[in-house]
Scaffold this motif. Structure first.
Motif, PDB file in Angstrom:
ATOM      1  N   LEU A 333       7.500   3.670   1.785  1.00 36.85           N
ATOM      2  CA  LEU A 333       9.242   3.095   1.652  1.00 36.85           C
ATOM      3  C   LEU A 333      10.264   3.813   1.586  1.00 36.85           C
ATOM      4  O   LEU A 333      11.440   4.238   1.511  1.00 36.85           O
ATOM      5  N   TYR A 334      10.042   4.937  -0.034  1.00 35.47           N
ATOM      6  CA  TYR A 334      11.275   5.830  -0.345  1.00 35.47           C
ATOM      7  C   TYR A 334      11.017   7.375   0.905  1.00 35.47           C
ATOM      8  O   TYR A 334      12.251   7.193   0.684  1.00 35.47           O
ATOM      9  N   THR A 335      10.459   7.264   1.347  1.00 33.70           N
ATOM     10  CA  THR A 335      10.556   7.694   2.444  1.00 33.70           C
ATOM     11  C   THR A 335      11.749   7.476   3.435  1.00 33.70           C
ATOM     12  O   THR A 335      13.166   8.348   3.858  1.00 33.70           O
ATOM     13  N   VAL A 336      11.252   6.154   3.292  1.00 36.30           N
ATOM     14  CA  VAL A 336      12.894   5.733   4.864  1.00 36.30           C
ATOM     15  C   VAL A 336      13.881   5.669   4.114  1.00 36.30           C
ATOM     16  O   VAL A 336      14.997   5.838   4.213  1.00 36.30           O
ATOM     17  N   LEU A 337      13.428   4.522   2.608  1.00 35.28           N
ATOM     18  CA  LEU A 337      14.996   4.973   2.031  1.00 35.28           C
ATOM     19  C   LEU A 337      16.307   6.447   1.812  1.00 35.28           C
ATOM     20  O   LEU A 337      17.075   6.679   1.996  1.00 35.28           O
ATOM     21  N   ARG A 338      15.511   7.968   1.505  1.00 33.38           N
ATOM     22  CA  ARG A 338      15.660   9.066   1.816  1.00 33.38           C
ATOM     23  C   ARG A 338      16.020   9.407   2.947  1.00 33.38           C
ATOM     24  O   ARG A 338      17.425  10.254   3.345  1.00 33.38           O
ATOM     25  N   GLU A 339      15.740   8.780   3.918  1.00 38.43           N
ATOM     26  CA  GLU A 339      16.021   8.981   5.209  1.00 38.43           C
ATOM     27  C   GLU A 339      17.251   8.576   5.937  1.00 38.43           C
ATOM     28  O   GLU A 339      18.373   8.948   6.703  1.00 38.43           O
TER      29      GLU A 339
END
Ligand code: TXA
Ligand code: MG
Length: 378
Positions: A333-339
């Motif tokens: 989840l958070y990796t995708v949002l940061r990406e």
């Protein structure tokens, strides 16, 4: 004082730690040290321990997300956390421990139910709230008479707490309002130059923050859903309630009891919209929205799953994980949002993940990231 960094050994005195790089703003020389999970020796923690014992800030991995640690009993150290994160000072910090006995020193009252939960779920991703003892400064608890305690299940976090001989106040190691860090690179992005040290212990296992359970109420209340679900808790202690303010899909003016849950949070820079309903209709609708926004010259991001990613026709499609494995979605989840921040997505659309298990925690984070922007389709 001697510090070690990637390029070898550097000698610095305390007052030299803040090096004036940009003239006006004080930028710290942040030490980044790699420590291999389950392969470290006590000596690897020497620098981190020294910094923490001197009132400094060290970011470290836990099983949920990276934390930004400081001595929880040192008022000034706790204040530095708020400054580094840009965090409102009424938002209390979780105190991390490495032994259940610490509860007796840090809290004023421990219920039978809390002890049973501690025995079953600690070390692990459960934070419990107790009336605080007098040794905890109000700067750690954001002025509250209660304290949140967590015993993390990550060998590096536990070693750091044990070897330093401290209790560590540690919020997630992100700038206030940004997605929590699940990789050392996320912490570096947000915190380099603002804190003394970052321990790079690799990617975290769970990917969303701990469940928070308020044990000061007769019937304990879940203030933040997480990996330890309501039903897992109820199997041990019977009835618990979920704070209504964190479950609504619309903003109804309810104020969550955990101060941190009231802020728009985990927010990507683009505008995030959740589309909920029959999955075929959801995909259709996301494709329509993405087409419209792209035609108007915007960069569009789409959060898809292993099962659905092939059906998206336009935009930057990122797979968050598999619907068959909720754990993989939490981790992504958070990796995708940061990406999406890093590629400059202006509009982001995501499918929804409703369930009574981990999906509840995932949806809670997504709703906050989206500022409750939700489209329902039939
Ligand atoms: O998994 C986690 O819990 C991570 C890792 C680093 O341990 N930590 C974390 O901390 O998520 P933070 O500061 O990002 O979130 C803590 C939440 C905030 O929403 C805060 O308001 C709430 O816990 N909280 C802390 N103490 C509280 C208290 N005494 N009463 C009510 N809420 C409290
Ligand atoms: Mg946080």
């Amino acid at each position: 004082m001697t510090y070690f960094n990637k390029s070898g050994t550097i000698e610095l005195r305390e007052q030299e730690r803040i090096s004036i790089i940009c003239g006006k703003c004080n930028i710290m020389d942040t030490i980044i040290q790699k420590i291999e999970k389950e392969q470290w020796k006590e000596e690897h923690f020497k620098t981190a321990i020294h910094i923490l014992q001197s009132g400094g800030l060290v970011a470290f991995p836990t099983e949920t997300v990276y934390g930004l640690g400081a001595n929880a009993l040192d008022e000034q150290a706790a204040k530095k956390i708020y400054k580094a994160k840009g965090r409102p000072s009424d938002n209390p910090l979780i105190v991390h421990i490495a032994h259940i006995n610490a509860l007796y020193e840090l809290t004023a009252k421990i219920s039978e139910k809390a002890l049973r939960l501690a025995e079953v779920f600690w070390p692990g991703p459960l934070t419990m709230i107790f009336p605080k003892s007098s040794i905890i400064p109000f700067s750690t608890t954001g002025g509250l008479d209660t304290v949140a305690i967590r015993f993390p299940n990550h060998d590096i976090a536990r070693a750091l707490i044990t070897y330093s001989g401290l209790y560590l106040a540690a919020p997630s190691a992100n700038l206030s309002g940004r997605p929590s860090p699940t990789k050392a690179s996320h912490v570096i992005e947000d915190m380099q130059g603002k804190i003394d040290m970052i321990i790079d212990g690799g990617d975290v296992g769970i990917g969303i923050e701990s469940t928070i359970l308020d044990m000061t109420e007769e019937i304990p209340v879940i203030l933040r859903p997480g990996y330890i679900t309501k039903s897992k808790i109820e199997q041990i202690i019977g009835e618990v309630i979920i704070d209504k303010a964190i479950l609504t899909t619309e903003e109804k003016g309810l104020i969550p009891k955990a101060p941190g849950m009231k802020y728009k949070h985990y927010a990507p820079q683009g505008e995030l919209t959740i589309v909920e309903g029959n999955i075929k209709r959801v995909i259709e609708r996301i494709n329509q929205e993405a087409e419209k926004k792209t035609a108007a010259g915007n960069k569009v991001g789409i959060i898809a799953t292993t099962e659905t990613k092939a059906f998206y026709k336009i935009g930057e499609v990122r797979c968050i994980g598999s619907r068959e494995k909720e754990e993989s979605i939490a981790r992504g989840l958070y990796t995708v949002l940061r990406e999406f921040d890093s590629i400059g997505a202006q509009y982001i659309y995501t499918e929804s993940f409703q369930s009574d298990k981990l999906g509840q925690a995932i949806m809670n984070r997504l709703l906050k990231a989206a500022g409750h922007q939700l489209i329902k389709v039939e």
